[in-house]
Design a protein around this motif. Structure first.
Motif, mmCIF file in Angstrom:
data_model
loop_
_atom_site.group_PDB
_atom_site.id
_atom_site.type_symbol
_atom_site.label_atom_id
_atom_site.label_comp_id
_atom_site.label_asym_id
_atom_site.label_seq_id
_atom_site.Cartn_x
_atom_site.Cartn_y
_atom_site.Cartn_z
ATOM 1 N N GLY A 108 34.957 -48.150 56.733
ATOM 2 C CA GLY A 108 35.768 -49.392 56.977
ATOM 3 C C GLY A 108 37.317 -49.058 57.034
ATOM 4 O O GLY A 108 37.903 -49.772 57.447
ATOM 5 N N ARG A 109 37.485 -48.001 56.370
ATOM 6 C CA ARG A 109 39.087 -47.421 56.448
ATOM 7 C C ARG A 109 39.433 -46.941 57.944
ATOM 8 O O ARG A 109 40.440 -46.417 58.103
ATOM 9 C CB ARG A 109 39.544 -46.728 55.169
ATOM 10 C CG ARG A 109 39.251 -47.373 53.915
ATOM 11 C CD ARG A 109 40.008 -46.466 53.191
ATOM 12 N NE ARG A 109 41.493 -46.329 53.306
ATOM 13 C CZ ARG A 109 42.026 -45.498 52.661
ATOM 14 N NH1 ARG A 109 41.395 -44.373 51.836
ATOM 15 N NH2 ARG A 109 43.250 -45.205 52.942
ATOM 16 N N PRO B 66 37.075 -52.724 50.617
ATOM 17 C CA PRO B 66 37.766 -54.005 50.473
ATOM 18 C C PRO B 66 39.175 -53.989 51.088
ATOM 19 O O PRO B 66 39.745 -54.973 51.633
ATOM 20 C CB PRO B 66 38.211 -53.929 48.958
ATOM 21 C CG PRO B 66 36.983 -52.990 48.386
ATOM 22 C CD PRO B 66 36.797 -52.058 49.509
ATOM 23 N N GLN B 67 39.933 -52.863 51.253
ATOM 24 C CA GLN B 67 41.159 -52.843 51.978
ATOM 25 C C GLN B 67 41.085 -52.114 53.297
ATOM 26 O O GLN B 67 41.666 -51.128 53.479
ATOM 27 C CB GLN B 67 42.296 -52.034 51.123
ATOM 28 C CG GLN B 67 42.873 -52.786 50.015
ATOM 29 C CD GLN B 67 41.829 -52.680 48.758
ATOM 30 O OE1 GLN B 67 41.533 -51.605 48.502
ATOM 31 N NE2 GLN B 67 41.445 -53.965 48.177
ATOM 32 N N GLY B 68 40.165 -52.310 54.076
ATOM 33 C CA GLY B 68 39.701 -51.503 55.296
ATOM 34 C C GLY B 68 40.478 -51.860 56.314
ATOM 35 O O GLY B 68 41.454 -52.884 56.316
ATOM 36 N N THR C 91 35.543 -54.837 56.685
ATOM 37 C CA THR C 91 36.591 -54.950 55.593
ATOM 38 C C THR C 91 36.049 -56.349 54.686
ATOM 39 O O THR C 91 35.669 -57.032 55.327
ATOM 40 C CB THR C 91 37.912 -55.376 56.304
ATOM 41 O OG1 THR C 91 38.376 -54.136 57.050
ATOM 42 C CG2 THR C 91 39.210 -55.612 55.226
ATOM 43 N N GLY C 92 36.430 -55.972 53.502
ATOM 44 C CA GLY C 92 36.202 -57.126 52.567
ATOM 45 C C GLY C 92 35.003 -56.574 51.640
ATOM 46 O O GLY C 92 34.398 -55.631 51.546
ATOM 47 N N ASP C 93 34.445 -57.582 50.896
ATOM 48 C CA ASP C 93 33.397 -57.095 50.056
ATOM 49 C C ASP C 93 31.961 -57.442 50.902
ATOM 50 O O ASP C 93 32.053 -58.047 52.013
ATOM 51 C CB ASP C 93 33.344 -58.029 48.856
ATOM 52 C CG ASP C 93 32.179 -57.373 47.606
ATOM 53 O OD1 ASP C 93 31.807 -56.274 47.915
ATOM 54 O OD2 ASP C 93 31.846 -58.057 46.805
ATOM 55 N N SER C 94 30.917 -56.881 50.401
ATOM 56 C CA SER C 94 29.537 -57.048 51.111
ATOM 57 C C SER C 94 28.387 -57.047 50.211
ATOM 58 O O SER C 94 28.557 -56.287 48.886
ATOM 59 C CB SER C 94 29.424 -56.082 52.167
ATOM 60 O OG SER C 94 28.146 -55.896 52.459
#
Ligand SMILES: [Mg+2]
Length: 401
Positions: free
Chosen positions: A291-292, A328-330, A336-339
């Motif tokens: 995600g990052r 969360p901070q992708g 990006t975000g929660d899942s």
């Protein structure tokens, strides 16, 4: 690592009468799916990702349903189908493999399931006396229905027809084959059981491996009728869910390159023990680095493939790797975000429970963070914190407690 699995699906299935008039035996439905699909799943979870089906009778149906690439256990599984041009017998059928056979391959009957750890079976310990064929053998108390073998040391020496012995060891229909075996088949038709095996046994070229495990052969009506219930029962077993970084491998921070894989103490041994127990072994790992934008899903999959290659040397395997690419901070918008699948959420565990017949109430999860414990609890699985030390010792302590 042996990755090819050949399944014999060419039989006429005459003992099943009308059932196999329009459908080849391995395509008969069991619990809503063709029986052969379950065998393919079994091969896939043990790390065999190149499957060859040797078809004959009504082979077009096998071709139509099975040929192609499938996604099983998080891996791309290539299924190819060879339809023999003439009926060549179980031995003669193998000659059609000459263009595709790898140096070593697993071979199994398409009408039976033997509950065998296929990865352990396909792993040859250094120092083993050479063989052309390794045969899985199963003890039977009553040999009136089955032929048996005589075993001297680890060599199969002879085959006895059914009814000859009171009890003994039967051929369970799963083999590890050296490619050189194909050079020993020069006439067609011929039978593996009737021609090839006795010849090899006479030369001490068959190694027997005895396993006392569940076997079902759907080739007779009563057993086919009992198959749905028996298969569901015997395939349902507990799982061990392993967090990856900090539990199985050293966590250097966003570890993702295969060459950076460093196993932690007792990790490979713990996985092997879970395999020997007949439980499922899964990895559930947050890979927020994806995600990052630090690496991609394919990189993580390559890392997991390396893990399974290392494990295969010891006869161990992970049935399926699950990863969550979210952060969360992708910086990658879609990750990006929660899942629901990012721990502490339980999505990776519950997704696996939807796909595999898992006894969750008896399952365990090992993790090095509270988020692992929260995910386990939310999935109804007992969580065990492992912040260091020997993982196999921790597993044994958990199994005792
Ligand atoms: Mg961790």
């Amino acid at each position: 690592m042996v990755r090819q699995c050949v399944i014999l699906v060419g039989g006429m299935g005459t003992r099943l009468g009308d059932l196999t008039k329009a459908v080849p035996k391995p395509m008969l439905p069991v619990n809503g799916r063709p029986f052969v699909d379950m065998l393919i799943d079994e091969a896939a979870r043990h790390g065999f990702d190149r499957i060859v089906l040797l078809a004959g009778y009504l082979g077009g149906q096998v071709m139509e349903h099975c040929a192609g690439t499938r996604r099983i256990a998080g891996r791309d599984i290539e299924v190819s189908v060879i339809v023999e041009p003439e009926a060549a017998g179980t031995g003669g059928a193998l000659t059609f493999l000459r263009d595709v056979a790898e140096d070593n391959f697993l071979l199994m009957n398409g009408d039976s399931w033997f509950d065998l750890d296929l990865r352990e079976f396909a792993t040859v310990e250094p120092g083993t006396t050479p063989f052309l064929l390794r045969m899985a053998l199963r003890p039977v108390a009553d040999a009136s229905r089955f032929g048996t073998v005589t075993l001297e040391g680890d060599r199969v020496r002879a085959f006895l027809p059914r009814g000859t012995a009171e009890g003994g060891l039967m051929n369970a229909g799963i083999y590890l084959v050296r490619r050189a075996l194909l050079d020993q088949i020069y006439r067609k038709p011929c039978s593996l059981e009737g021609d090839i095996f006795p010849m090899l046994a006479g030369h001490g070229l068959i190694q027997g491996k005895v396993r006392d495990a569940f076997l079902i052969d759907i080739g007779v009506p009563a057993d086919y009728a009992a198959a749905p219930e028996l298969l569901a029962k015997h395939r349902t077993r507990p799982a061990v869910f392993f967090d990856r970084d900090g539990v199985l491998n050293h966590d250097a921070g966003y570890t993702h390159k295969p060459e950076e894989l460093v196993w932690l103490p007792g990790a490979k041994e713990a996985i092997g023990q879970v395999n020997r127990m007949g439980w499922y072994a899964f990895v559930v790992t947050n890979q927020g680095g994806i995600g990052r934008g630090l690496y991609g899903i394919r990189d993580a999959e390559a890392f997991h493939a390396r893990m399974n290659e290392d494990l295969a040397e010891t006869g161990a395997h992970i049935d399926e790797f699950r990863l969550s690419p979210f952060h969360p901070q992708g910086s990658v918008p879609e990750f990006t975000g929660d899942s629901p699948c990012r721990k502490p959420n339980p999505g990776m565990l519950t997704d696996l429970a939807a796909l595999w017949p898992i006894d969750m109430a008896r399952s365990l999860m090992f993790g090095d963070k509270q988020s692992d414990m929260q995910a386990a609890a939310a999935a109804g699985v007992r969580g065990i914190l492992h912040e260091g030390g020997d993982l196999q010792a921790r597993l044994n302590a958990a199994l005792r407690g």
